[in-house]
Design a protein around this motif. Structure first.
Motif, PDB file in Angstrom:
ATOM      1  N   VAL A  33     -46.561 -17.303  13.168  1.00 24.89           N
ATOM      2  CA  VAL A  33     -47.481 -16.167  13.094  1.00 24.89           C
ATOM      3  C   VAL A  33     -48.682 -16.504  13.968  1.00 24.89           C
ATOM      4  N   ASN A  34     -49.096 -15.547  14.777  1.00 23.79           N
ATOM      5  CA  ASN A  34     -50.195 -15.819  15.714  1.00 23.79           C
ATOM      6  C   ASN A  34     -51.547 -15.635  15.019  1.00 23.79           C
ATOM      7  N   LEU A  35     -52.075 -16.741  14.551  1.00 25.16           N
ATOM      8  CA  LEU A  35     -53.313 -16.691  13.769  1.00 25.16           C
ATOM      9  C   LEU A  35     -54.493 -16.198  14.588  1.00 25.16           C
ATOM     10  N   SER A  36     -54.546 -16.622  15.864  1.00 25.99           N
ATOM     11  CA  SER A  36     -55.665 -16.174  16.706  1.00 25.99           C
ATOM     12  C   SER A  36     -55.693 -14.658  16.753  1.00 25.99           C
ATOM     13  N   GLU A  37     -54.500 -14.093  16.853  1.00 28.42           N
ATOM     14  CA  GLU A  37     -54.425 -12.648  16.927  1.00 28.42           C
ATOM     15  C   GLU A  37     -54.910 -12.021  15.613  1.00 28.42           C
ATOM     16  N   ILE A  38     -54.450 -12.570  14.497  1.00 31.24           N
ATOM     17  CA  ILE A  38     -54.824 -12.006  13.196  1.00 31.24           C
ATOM     18  C   ILE A  38     -56.326 -12.159  12.961  1.00 31.24           C
TER      19      ILE A  38
HETATM   20  C1  LIG Z   1     -51.968 -14.981  20.201  1.00 32.42           C
HETATM   21  O1  LIG Z   1     -52.844 -13.896  20.281  1.00 32.42           O
HETATM   22  C2  LIG Z   1     -53.905 -14.072  21.221  1.00 32.42           C
HETATM   23  C3  LIG Z   1     -54.879 -12.910  21.068  1.00 32.42           C
HETATM   24  O2  LIG Z   1     -54.213 -11.680  21.029  1.00 32.42           O
HETATM   25  C4  LIG Z   1     -53.294 -14.185  22.624  1.00 32.42           C
HETATM   26  O3  LIG Z   1     -54.321 -14.354  23.574  1.00 32.42           O
HETATM   27  C5  LIG Z   1     -52.352 -15.373  22.647  1.00 32.42           C
HETATM   28  O4  LIG Z   1     -51.703 -15.442  23.885  1.00 32.42           O
HETATM   29  C6  LIG Z   1     -51.306 -15.251  21.540  1.00 32.42           C
HETATM   30  N1  LIG Z   1     -50.561 -16.506  21.480  1.00 32.42           N
HETATM   31  C7  LIG Z   1     -49.247 -16.520  21.331  1.00 32.42           C
HETATM   32  C8  LIG Z   1     -48.627 -17.870  21.224  1.00 32.42           C
HETATM   33  O5  LIG Z   1     -48.572 -15.515  21.290  1.00 32.42           O
END
Ligand SMILES: *[C@@H]1O[C@H](CO)[C@@H](O)[C@H](O)[C@H]1NC(C)=O
Length: 122
Positions: free
Chosen positions: A28-33
């Motif tokens: 799960v993409n935590l940065s995104e969340i």
């Molecule tokens: C996760 O989300 C961030 C922000 O939307 C993005 O920049 C990043 O590339 C994503 N990372 C992955 C591994 O998908």
């Protein structure tokens, strides 16, 4: 003979490994969340019993209390990092939700204060 010895080693190694939570949701993409309230708030509401739970939200909620109590002893490394990031984010950016969460899962404030001390300084 050698094969039996090897087998014993494998069995010992497997049973000695502490039980861990599923890593099914570790990508799960935590940065995104964390950068998107629309994604984050449903998780928070799920864990507060204030909203619907996605499958990963349900998984999270089912372990939250135990993980808090044993400092994530059964977490995978990425879950441990993720937990710290989420708690740190909540403390700094969503203090009201953090308050509600710690009240619900740690009513005596036994664990939250340790996390707060540690994570405020990050
Ligand atoms: C996760 O989300 C961030 C922000 O939307 C993005 O920049 C990043 O590339 C994503 N990372 C992955 C591994 O998908």
């Amino acid at each position: 003979m050698k094969a039996i010895f090897l087998l014993c080693l494998v069995v010992a190694a497997v049973s000695a490994r502490p039980q861990q939570y599923t890593n099914k949701y570790d990508n799960v993409n935590l940065s995104e969340i964390l950068s998107n309230k629309r994604l984050l708030i449903p998780y928070v509401k799920c864990t507060l019993d204030q909203g619907k739970c996605s499958p990963d939200g349900k998984e999270l909620k089912s372990h939250i209390k135990e993980a808090l109590e044993n400092y994530c002893a059964k977490c995978t490394n990425s879950q441990r990092d993720g937990t710290r990031r989420v708690i740190s984010y909540l403390i700094h950016n969503e203090p009201d939700y953090w308050k509600q969460l710690s009240k619900k899962y740690d009513p005596q404030g036994k664990y939250a204060s340790k996390y707060e001390r540690e994570l405020r300084s990050l």
